[in-house]
Motif scaffolding. Structure first.
Motif, PDB file in Angstrom:
ATOM      1  N   LYS A   1       8.729  -9.828 -13.395  1.00  0.00           N
ATOM      2  CA  LYS A   1       8.735 -10.534 -12.127  1.00  0.00           C
ATOM      3  C   LYS A   1       8.553  -9.582 -10.954  1.00  0.00           C
ATOM      4  O   LYS A   1       8.331 -10.000  -9.848  1.00  0.00           O
ATOM      5  N   LYS A   2       8.647  -8.287 -11.219  1.00  0.00           N
ATOM      6  CA  LYS A   2       8.523  -7.301 -10.163  1.00  0.00           C
ATOM      7  C   LYS A   2       7.047  -7.064  -9.851  1.00  0.00           C
ATOM      8  O   LYS A   2       6.210  -7.111 -10.735  1.00  0.00           O
ATOM      9  N   PRO A   3       6.739  -6.791  -8.585  1.00  0.00           N
ATOM     10  CA  PRO A   3       5.342  -6.493  -8.255  1.00  0.00           C
ATOM     11  C   PRO A   3       4.952  -5.125  -8.788  1.00  0.00           C
ATOM     12  O   PRO A   3       5.772  -4.218  -8.879  1.00  0.00           O
ATOM     13  N   SER A   4       3.693  -4.995  -9.135  1.00  0.00           N
ATOM     14  CA  SER A   4       3.206  -3.711  -9.629  1.00  0.00           C
ATOM     15  C   SER A   4       2.969  -2.772  -8.458  1.00  0.00           C
ATOM     16  O   SER A   4       2.978  -3.175  -7.291  1.00  0.00           O
ATOM     17  N   LEU A   5       2.728  -1.523  -8.776  1.00  0.00           N
ATOM     18  CA  LEU A   5       2.466  -0.525  -7.754  1.00  0.00           C
ATOM     19  C   LEU A   5       1.212  -0.866  -6.965  1.00  0.00           C
ATOM     20  O   LEU A   5       1.168  -0.711  -5.744  1.00  0.00           O
ATOM     21  N   ASP A   6       0.193  -1.381  -7.650  1.00  0.00           N
ATOM     22  CA  ASP A   6      -1.048  -1.766  -6.964  1.00  0.00           C
ATOM     23  C   ASP A   6      -0.812  -2.926  -6.000  1.00  0.00           C
ATOM     24  O   ASP A   6      -1.387  -2.966  -4.913  1.00  0.00           O
ATOM     25  N   GLU A   7       0.033  -3.883  -6.399  1.00  0.00           N
ATOM     26  CA  GLU A   7       0.333  -5.004  -5.507  1.00  0.00           C
ATOM     27  C   GLU A   7       1.085  -4.531  -4.271  1.00  0.00           C
ATOM     28  O   GLU A   7       0.816  -5.006  -3.157  1.00  0.00           O
ATOM     29  N   ILE A   8       1.978  -3.589  -4.428  1.00  0.00           N
ATOM     30  CA  ILE A   8       2.710  -3.054  -3.279  1.00  0.00           C
ATOM     31  C   ILE A   8       1.759  -2.333  -2.338  1.00  0.00           C
ATOM     32  O   ILE A   8       1.816  -2.513  -1.118  1.00  0.00           O
ATOM     33  N   LYS A   9       0.857  -1.531  -2.897  1.00  0.00           N
ATOM     34  CA  LYS A   9      -0.131  -0.843  -2.065  1.00  0.00           C
ATOM     35  C   LYS A   9      -1.018  -1.844  -1.339  1.00  0.00           C
ATOM     36  O   LYS A   9      -1.352  -1.659  -0.171  1.00  0.00           O
ATOM     37  N   SER A  10      -1.389  -2.919  -2.039  1.00  0.00           N
ATOM     38  CA  SER A  10      -2.227  -3.941  -1.429  1.00  0.00           C
ATOM     39  C   SER A  10      -1.510  -4.604  -0.259  1.00  0.00           C
ATOM     40  O   SER A  10      -2.095  -4.840   0.795  1.00  0.00           O
ATOM     41  N   ILE A  11      -0.240  -4.901  -0.426  1.00  0.00           N
ATOM     42  CA  ILE A  11       0.535  -5.517   0.662  1.00  0.00           C
ATOM     43  C   ILE A  11       0.606  -4.583   1.856  1.00  0.00           C
ATOM     44  O   ILE A  11       0.442  -4.997   3.006  1.00  0.00           O
ATOM     45  N   ILE A  12       0.840  -3.295   1.595  1.00  0.00           N
ATOM     46  CA  ILE A  12       0.926  -2.322   2.685  1.00  0.00           C
ATOM     47  C   ILE A  12      -0.413  -2.213   3.407  1.00  0.00           C
ATOM     48  O   ILE A  12      -0.467  -2.139   4.636  1.00  0.00           O
ATOM     49  N   ASN A  13      -1.510  -2.233   2.646  1.00  0.00           N
ATOM     50  CA  ASN A  13      -2.842  -2.107   3.264  1.00  0.00           C
ATOM     51  C   ASN A  13      -3.221  -3.345   4.064  1.00  0.00           C
ATOM     52  O   ASN A  13      -3.875  -3.246   5.095  1.00  0.00           O
ATOM     53  N   ARG A  14      -2.828  -4.538   3.607  1.00  0.00           N
ATOM     54  CA  ARG A  14      -3.246  -5.776   4.263  1.00  0.00           C
ATOM     55  C   ARG A  14      -2.462  -6.090   5.513  1.00  0.00           C
ATOM     56  O   ARG A  14      -2.945  -6.804   6.384  1.00  0.00           O
ATOM     57  N   THR A  15      -1.260  -5.583   5.641  1.00  0.00           N
ATOM     58  CA  THR A  15      -0.430  -5.956   6.788  1.00  0.00           C
ATOM     59  C   THR A  15      -0.374  -4.823   7.785  1.00  0.00           C
ATOM     60  O   THR A  15      -0.413  -3.648   7.432  1.00  0.00           O
ATOM     61  N   SER A  16      -0.254  -5.205   9.043  1.00  0.00           N
ATOM     62  CA  SER A  16      -0.221  -4.176  10.075  1.00  0.00           C
ATOM     63  C   SER A  16       1.178  -3.623  10.276  1.00  0.00           C
ATOM     64  O   SER A  16       1.347  -2.481  10.662  1.00  0.00           O
ATOM     65  N   GLY A  17       2.206  -4.394  10.018  1.00  0.00           N
ATOM     66  CA  GLY A  17       3.563  -3.893  10.227  1.00  0.00           C
ATOM     67  C   GLY A  17       4.605  -4.745   9.551  1.00  0.00           C
ATOM     68  O   GLY A  17       5.366  -5.400  10.247  1.00  0.00           O
ATOM     69  N   PRO A  18       4.687  -4.771   8.220  1.00  0.00           N
ATOM     70  CA  PRO A  18       5.718  -5.581   7.587  1.00  0.00           C
ATOM     71  C   PRO A  18       7.104  -4.997   7.828  1.00  0.00           C
ATOM     72  O   PRO A  18       7.272  -3.787   7.925  1.00  0.00           O
ATOM     73  N   LEU A  19       8.039  -5.885   7.954  1.00  0.00           N
ATOM     74  CA  LEU A  19       9.439  -5.515   8.133  1.00  0.00           C
ATOM     75  C   LEU A  19       9.661  -4.626   9.347  1.00  0.00           C
ATOM     76  O   LEU A  19      10.564  -3.806   9.379  1.00  0.00           O
ATOM     77  N   GLY A  20       8.822  -4.786  10.352  1.00  0.00           N
ATOM     78  CA  GLY A  20       8.985  -4.045  11.595  1.00  0.00           C
ATOM     79  C   GLY A  20       8.580  -2.585  11.516  1.00  0.00           C
ATOM     80  O   GLY A  20       8.954  -1.812  12.381  1.00  0.00           O
ATOM     81  N   LEU A  21       7.829  -2.183  10.520  1.00  0.00           N
ATOM     82  CA  LEU A  21       7.406  -0.793  10.406  1.00  0.00           C
ATOM     83  C   LEU A  21       6.126  -0.574  11.202  1.00  0.00           C
ATOM     84  O   LEU A  21       5.234  -1.409  11.208  1.00  0.00           O
ATOM     85  N   ASN A  22       6.047   0.560  11.878  1.00  0.00           N
ATOM     86  CA  ASN A  22       4.826   0.848  12.618  1.00  0.00           C
ATOM     87  C   ASN A  22       3.795   1.497  11.707  1.00  0.00           C
ATOM     88  O   ASN A  22       4.084   1.844  10.561  1.00  0.00           O
ATOM     89  N   LYS A  23       2.579   1.670  12.224  1.00  0.00           N
ATOM     90  CA  LYS A  23       1.470   2.143  11.396  1.00  0.00           C
ATOM     91  C   LYS A  23       1.694   3.562  10.873  1.00  0.00           C
ATOM     92  O   LYS A  23       1.298   3.876   9.761  1.00  0.00           O
ATOM     93  N   GLU A  24       2.331   4.422  11.678  1.00  0.00           N
ATOM     94  CA  GLU A  24       2.576   5.790  11.210  1.00  0.00           C
ATOM     95  C   GLU A  24       3.523   5.801  10.017  1.00  0.00           C
ATOM     96  O   GLU A  24       3.331   6.535   9.041  1.00  0.00           O
ATOM     97  N   MET A  25       4.557   4.962  10.081  1.00  0.00           N
ATOM     98  CA  MET A  25       5.514   4.894   8.983  1.00  0.00           C
ATOM     99  C   MET A  25       4.843   4.319   7.737  1.00  0.00           C
ATOM    100  O   MET A  25       5.084   4.786   6.622  1.00  0.00           O
ATOM    101  N   LEU A  26       3.987   3.310   7.914  1.00  0.00           N
ATOM    102  CA  LEU A  26       3.259   2.746   6.773  1.00  0.00           C
ATOM    103  C   LEU A  26       2.350   3.784   6.126  1.00  0.00           C
ATOM    104  O   LEU A  26       2.245   3.851   4.905  1.00  0.00           O
TER     105      LEU A  26
END
Length: 162
Positions: free
Chosen positions: A59-84
């Motif tokens: 049920k856990k997301p794979s590493l590729d899915e996590i990378k995809s989420i990070i790449n598709r969003t500009s700032g999830p969970l209030g993180l800025n682009k440098e932190m991402l």
């Protein structure tokens, strides 16, 4: 360069050895054995199993899915682009080779056979020091839950050393 089939075969050997690894004496939230088995089952192409031996879908997301989420969003969970960008650079992509898995197989087999414990055998002089011969046995009994010290016996041990 290792072929994917040889990596899978080596990972299967590692999973078999991990399944023989003894269960932790002290129950933890996460067990080394369970984490490593699920990790290398994926590498070996084997399905994950639950306690009853039934196949379980992850049920856990794979590493590729996590990378995809990070790449598709500009700032999830209030993180800025440098932190991402820092997070994305730190996320490891596990690439196993036959040699790296075989190293882990050798290391785990030496641990399970107690090779170094038997090779560097210490005598009773270290296990039962003259000043407090029951010290280590008392620690092991406490860890295993066989004996528990009361406040009085603990104070006696601190004051008198026995």
């Amino acid at each position: 360069m290792s072929s994917p089939q040889t990596v899978r075969d080596s990972a299967k050997k590692l999973v078999n050895l991990l399944e023989k690894y003894p269960k932790d004496r002290i129950p933890h939230l996460v067990s080394f054995k369970d984490v490593q088995i699920s990790r290398f089952r994926r590498v070996a192409g084997l399905p994950n199993l639950d306690d009853a031996g039934n196949s379980v879908k992850e049920k856990k997301p794979s590493l590729d899915e996590i990378k995809s989420i990070i790449n598709r969003t500009s700032g999830p969970l209030g993180l800025n682009k440098e932190m991402l960008a820092k997070i994305q650079n730190k996320v490891l992509n596990e690439k196993f080779t036959e040699e790296s898995i075989n190293e882990q197989v050798r290391a785990l087999s030496t641990i399970t056979t107690n090779k170094f414990r038997n090779y560097y055998n210490v005598g009773d002089k270290l296990h039962k020091p003259a000043g407090n011969p029951s010290y280590y046995q008392r620690l092991i009994d406490t860890i295993e839950g066989k004996k528990t010290e009361t406040m009085f016996t603990a104070m006696r041990t601190v004051l008198f050393g026995k």
